[in-house]
Design a protein around this motif. Sequence first.
Motif, PDB file in Angstrom:
ATOM      1  N   PRO A 190       5.655   2.664  -7.792  1.00  0.00           N
ATOM      2  CA  PRO A 190       4.725   2.187  -8.822  1.00  0.00           C
ATOM      3  C   PRO A 190       3.886   1.031  -8.294  1.00  0.00           C
ATOM      4  O   PRO A 190       4.386   0.174  -7.563  1.00  0.00           O
ATOM      5  N   SER A 191       2.630   1.028  -8.641  1.00  0.00           N
ATOM      6  CA  SER A 191       1.761  -0.047  -8.191  1.00  0.00           C
ATOM      7  C   SER A 191       2.032  -1.299  -9.026  1.00  0.00           C
ATOM      8  O   SER A 191       2.402  -1.202 -10.196  1.00  0.00           O
ATOM      9  N   PRO A 192       1.850  -2.468  -8.441  1.00  0.00           N
ATOM     10  CA  PRO A 192       2.086  -3.699  -9.201  1.00  0.00           C
ATOM     11  C   PRO A 192       1.054  -3.835 -10.315  1.00  0.00           C
ATOM     12  O   PRO A 192      -0.062  -3.326 -10.198  1.00  0.00           O
ATOM     13  N   PRO A 193       1.404  -4.514 -11.381  1.00  0.00           N
ATOM     14  CA  PRO A 193       0.440  -4.685 -12.490  1.00  0.00           C
ATOM     15  C   PRO A 193      -0.806  -5.441 -11.997  1.00  0.00           C
ATOM     16  O   PRO A 193      -0.699  -6.346 -11.185  1.00  0.00           O
ATOM     17  N   SER A 194      -1.945  -5.011 -12.497  1.00  0.00           N
ATOM     18  CA  SER A 194      -3.183  -5.675 -12.081  1.00  0.00           C
ATOM     19  C   SER A 194      -3.304  -7.024 -12.793  1.00  0.00           C
ATOM     20  O   SER A 194      -2.795  -7.211 -13.873  1.00  0.00           O
TER      21      SER A 194
END
Length: 52
Positions: free
Chosen positions: A44-48
């Motif tokens: 999962p990509s880190p929160p923007s």
Amino acid sequence: MAANEKSSKSLGSLAGKVLSQPSATKAAKQLAGSVLTQMPDRKPSPPSRKGK
């Protein structure tokens, strides 16, 4: 194929291109789909942090 073998990122990209071509044969699309199912799971990509 062994349980720990995965398709490479470049092969997955090529498989995606095959699936997007309307002229691709049924066999080519089945093979491309098989390649994509063997891709490693994406992390999962880190929160923007927009606006900061």
